[in-house]
Structure formats: structure tokens, C-alpha cells
Design an enzyme around this catalytic site. Structure first.
Site, PDB file in Angstrom:
ATOM      1  N   ALA A  95      74.468  59.066  38.950  1.00 29.43           N
ATOM      2  CA  ALA A  95      75.760  58.964  38.266  1.00 29.43           C
ATOM      3  C   ALA A  95      76.897  58.657  39.240  1.00 29.43           C
ATOM      4  O   ALA A  95      77.955  58.194  38.840  1.00 29.43           O
ATOM      5  CB  ALA A  95      76.048  60.268  37.531  1.00 29.43           C
ATOM      6  N   LYS A  96      76.695  58.943  40.507  1.00 29.82           N
ATOM      7  CA  LYS A  96      77.683  58.678  41.569  1.00 29.82           C
ATOM      8  C   LYS A  96      79.068  59.188  41.188  1.00 29.82           C
ATOM      9  O   LYS A  96      80.064  58.491  41.349  1.00 29.82           O
ATOM     10  CB  LYS A  96      77.678  57.185  41.938  1.00 29.82           C
ATOM     11  N   ARG A  97      79.115  60.425  40.688  1.00 29.68           N
ATOM     12  CA  ARG A  97      80.366  61.014  40.247  1.00 29.68           C
ATOM     13  C   ARG A  97      81.156  61.595  41.417  1.00 29.68           C
ATOM     14  O   ARG A  97      80.645  61.741  42.523  1.00 29.68           O
ATOM     15  CB  ARG A  97      80.107  62.113  39.217  1.00 29.68           C
TER      16      ARG A  97
ATOM     17  N   ASP B  99      79.002  51.486  41.833  1.00 30.26           N
ATOM     18  CA  ASP B  99      77.570  51.374  42.093  1.00 30.26           C
ATOM     19  C   ASP B  99      77.307  49.969  42.607  1.00 30.26           C
ATOM     20  O   ASP B  99      78.235  49.181  42.729  1.00 30.26           O
ATOM     21  CB  ASP B  99      76.785  51.670  40.804  1.00 30.26           C
TER      22      ASP B  99
END
Lengths: 273, 273
Positions: A95-97, B99
Site C-alpha cells: 500500500a506504500k502508505r 508506486d
């Protein structure tokens, strides 16, 4: 899931493969589009065919959010299917939050409590108080971007700060954070030789390594430079496995690709266990 | 929405206020919890009471994802309500995504096409090819983190690279990206004096400024250092407005707080238009 549990699964399955569930409706077999939930059907068949060959699955949230509510429902069904049928498999919400403190807590709740993933990927740019809320969850893992596998990694991650590359500074600094034992790191396989230096900074941490296969990385090099005495590696492949065929045999074709990688991994594990 | 459209709305409403819709079910008035969709009901009443006082709304996705499918549905209903009833209001998905290339495209589709937001916030750590997929969408805006308002901003963002702080390098480099005219930047208000230097790097860009009020920033200072000749500022307030009261009068109380800020903004705009 504890780290020791993950390590014992790696031993048992002779695999440290993670399969990326990045479902694009333009790429999946056409016959699935007639199903009520093509995304979940695709994932279910991939999981049924490959779960004995891998130790982790990693849905990237972008591919679910792109389909709105239907997509989020498919993500929920996928993680529930995994947790009910394969509780020994490590699950990663890619999710690369990252946000300020109380907001990161909400993201942590979304992935650790509501969806019940074992881990989530996060971005480091906002620093300590954006990551520590994730680290506070027991037996959950926070996988922070260090050195990514895309060309843009060279825009900022490799710039020199305090006499070392930014990604190394990120690694060093993160070790001082509360509950840093719950950290793992994303390190792209396209720069396998960098792994030797990374191992000097984080000798014991698990590294999630994307970029083997489609993005040009080499499994043997990653193991040579990145493996530690408890393996310490999860190697991800997405497109190379799940899109091995776009016909009705897609799940079998995916299993063949996964098995190729698992067999190469078994050889590498001989040197480790 | 075009930037010129946004500027004309600022002139018309004498406001550059953005209201953050960060809905926490533990903080909203208890009587709403009996409704079928408390999150959307809360947002709807806040929007109905404040839409004439602000030019933008910014739901932070964390607060919706934390409630799973119900939360995502509330987010969808909120953006649909805004687009149907207030098409002149600028909408920001505060998602802080980022991303590799094809995956960022999926995020862009999620927020620009599926949910039809005017803009989305992104993180810069993964570089050019993680942000350009967002910039490719016409009349959509990508709001990149530069200098955030949390304490963790000092962990990496202010480190020196190439003889300047990382966040300045991020600003400089981003100007060279394709369609960089679609970029705006997040700059925290807690460091208002930094805005003067930021304006030297990006004189014409809109800055989204959180941290006025609850996080200690001062509106007058932000305007003094950050305003340009087309305003160039969106100042966000979330908790200070939406949680002004947790009783049945919450929407009226929110409107009073929003009006306070709008009136201060009208004074500042005298110097600009």
C-alpha cells in the site's frame, strides 16, 4: 504472524517466494470476465494452484482501488480467503502508505485490524512519527521502502546525505525507532550488489525484494548478497507468475513459473539451513 | 478543474480555505451513529453548512479505509455528493500515494477516473516515474509532499543534499518532469518562514498548507511568506472546523469556525486582488 513462524514456513516449503496479486482486468483470461467477481476468481485460482510453492502473497492496493468499491471488496475477499484457508501464509498489503501520526494509525487499523493483513508497506518520507504508529501493532510487520526497483529510485534515494546515500540514512535512522524489530525493508533486485552494503546496516531484518524477473533482477545474485543466516529474504514476483498465460490454463501456468522459482530457491537454501 | 477556475472561485468566495474531511467515528456527534451511513451523513451536513465559505474539500483516505468497505463507500458517496451539488469546489483525495510507473497509473485511475477527484496527494520518495503517471491526466492536479507539518519532517526532508535541503531538491527536480504544470505541493504551516525560500523555487505553483490552527501555524505568516500574485495558497483546516462541536449543532459550529478563517482570508486577499 511472528518472524519465527515465517522462517519455519520457509524451511518447510523450501521457498521464500512471495507472489504479487496485481490484478489488471485487461490482462486476465477473458472467460473470467463473465464471473460475478473476476478479480477474486482470478486470485482464488492463482492461490489454489500456488499456495504450496510460496510463503507470502502481496496484493498491491492500487490494482484494487482502481476498480472502486468492487475492487476494495475483491481485496477484502482475497485476504479473507487467505486467512481462512492458508493461515500459515504471510500476507502483505502493498500500500506504500504514510501520513502524520494519528492518520497513520488509521491506515494501520485499515490493514492490520479491518483487513487483518500480517504486514503493510510504508513510505519513509514523512519520518519517524509517520511509521511508528504501524510499528506499535504486535506480531504485525511494517515493510518500509528503502531502495526501490524503478528508475526513479535514483532521483532522491541515492542522493548523498551525511556522507551516505539517503536510503542508507533511512535504514540507519529507522533502527532507532520504537519497536523497530517490527520493520522489514523493500530493496529492489535490480541493484543486487547494493544488498551487501544494506546487510551491513540491517543484518537481521527481512528484505522484501521485488524486481526479480520482469524488472531484470537475478535470484542467485540477490541470495549471494542479501541472504542472512535465517534467510532474511522474501522475493516477489508478480507479472512473471500470474500472467504466465492468459488462457484457461492460467493457474497451471502460474504454478509452473512459481515452481521454477521455488526449485531455484531450494538450491539457495541448501547454503542457509 | 483548471487552475484558472480555482483562482476565480477564490476571488468570488474571498476564501482559499480547504476543509479536511477526516471523519473519526469516535469524535463525531453520537446521534449520527444511529444513521445508516454516519460518515457520509456527517460529511453531508458539514458540506451543506460550509460550502459557501471554502473552495476545496480534502477527505484523507486513511479515515475511510480504516472502516473497510463501508468507509470506501462513504468516500465514494462524499465525492459524488460534492461533484453533483458543488461542481465548482476543488476536491482533493489526500491519499499520499506513490508506486512504480504502471502501478501509479492504477492509483491515478482510482482517484481521477473512478472517484473523479480533481487532485490527489502523492509522496516523492520513488521519484519521477512514480509521479509522472498522475501528471498525465489533463485538468487534474497532483499535490506532492515537499515539507510536511509533522515532527518527522526533520528526519529526512530537511537533510542536506547537493547543498540544499532534500525538500528543496524535490521541488527543483520535480519542475523538470513532464506536465509539471499539473503539480502543486504540500508545505506545512508550522514552518511559515520556510515559505519564502520555497516561493523562490516554485513561484507560480499552488501550495496546499496544512497545520494552521490545530498544529500551530499562523494564517498571517503563511500569507506573508507564501502568497503569490494569483494567491497560490490553499490553507487546510480539518479538526479545528469539523470537530468544533460534537453535539447536534456540529455543522453550525463548523460553519462559524470556517467563517472566522474565511473572514481573515478576505483581509489577506485585499493585498492580492
Amino acid at each position: 504472524m511472528t518472524t519465527n513462524h515465517l522462517i519455519s514456513e520457509i524451511k518447510k516449503k523450501q521457498s521464500f517466494l512471495c507472489i504479487g496479486l496485481d490484478v489488471d482486468l485487461d490482462k486476465i483470461p477473458q472467460h473470467l470476465l463473465q464471473k460475478e467477481d473476476p478479480i477474486f476468481e482470478f486470485n482464488k485460482e492463482i492461490i489454489d494452484a500456488t499456495h504450496h510453492l510460496c510463503v507470502a502473497y502481496k496484493p498491491n492496493t492500487a490494482f484494487y482501488e482502481a476498480y472502486g468499491l468492487k475492487g476494495w471488496r475483491a481485496l477484502e475477499k482475497t485476504i479473507n480467503y487467505l486467512n481462512e484457508n492458508h493461515p500459515n501464509i504471510f500476507t502483505i498489503a502493498d500500500a506504500k502508505r504514510g501520513d502524520i501520526g494519528n492518520t497513520s494509525t488509521m491506515y494501520a487499523k485499515a490493514f492490520f485490524e479491518d483487513l487483518q493483513f500480517d504486514s503493510v508497506t510504508v513510505a519513509p518520507y514523512m519520518g519517524k512519527d509517520s511509521v511508528e504508529p504501524f510499528l506499535a501493532f504486535e506480531d504485525k510487520h511494517t515493510i518500509m521502502l528503502a531502495l526501490t526497483s524503478n528508475i526513479g529510485a535514483f532521483d532522491f534515494q541515492t542522493l548523498s546525505v551525511n556522507n551516505q546515500e539517503l536510503y542508507k540514512e533511512v535504514l540507519e535512522v529507522s533502527k532507532t525507532w520504537t519497536n523497530s524489530e517490527n520493520l522489514m525493508y523493500v530493496v529492489g533486485a535490480t541493484k543486487a550488489e547494493f544488498l551487501a552494503e544494506i546487510r551491513q546496516i540491517v543484518p537481521d531484518s527481512f528484505l522484501l525484494v521485488p524486481g526479480v524477473g520482469a524488472q531484470g533482477g537475478n535470484l542467485q545474485d540477490v541470495c549471494k548478497y542479501g541472504m542472512n543466516d535465517t534467510v532474511g529474504l522474501l522475493i516477489n514476483s508478480s507479472r512473471g507468475i500470474i500472467y504466465a498465460s492468459n488462457k484457461e490454463d492460467f493457474a497451471t501456468a502460474a504454478a509452473h513459473k512459481a515452481q521454477d522459482l521455488q526449485q531455484q530457491m531450494a538450491v539457495e537454501l541448501n547454503d542457509c539451513f
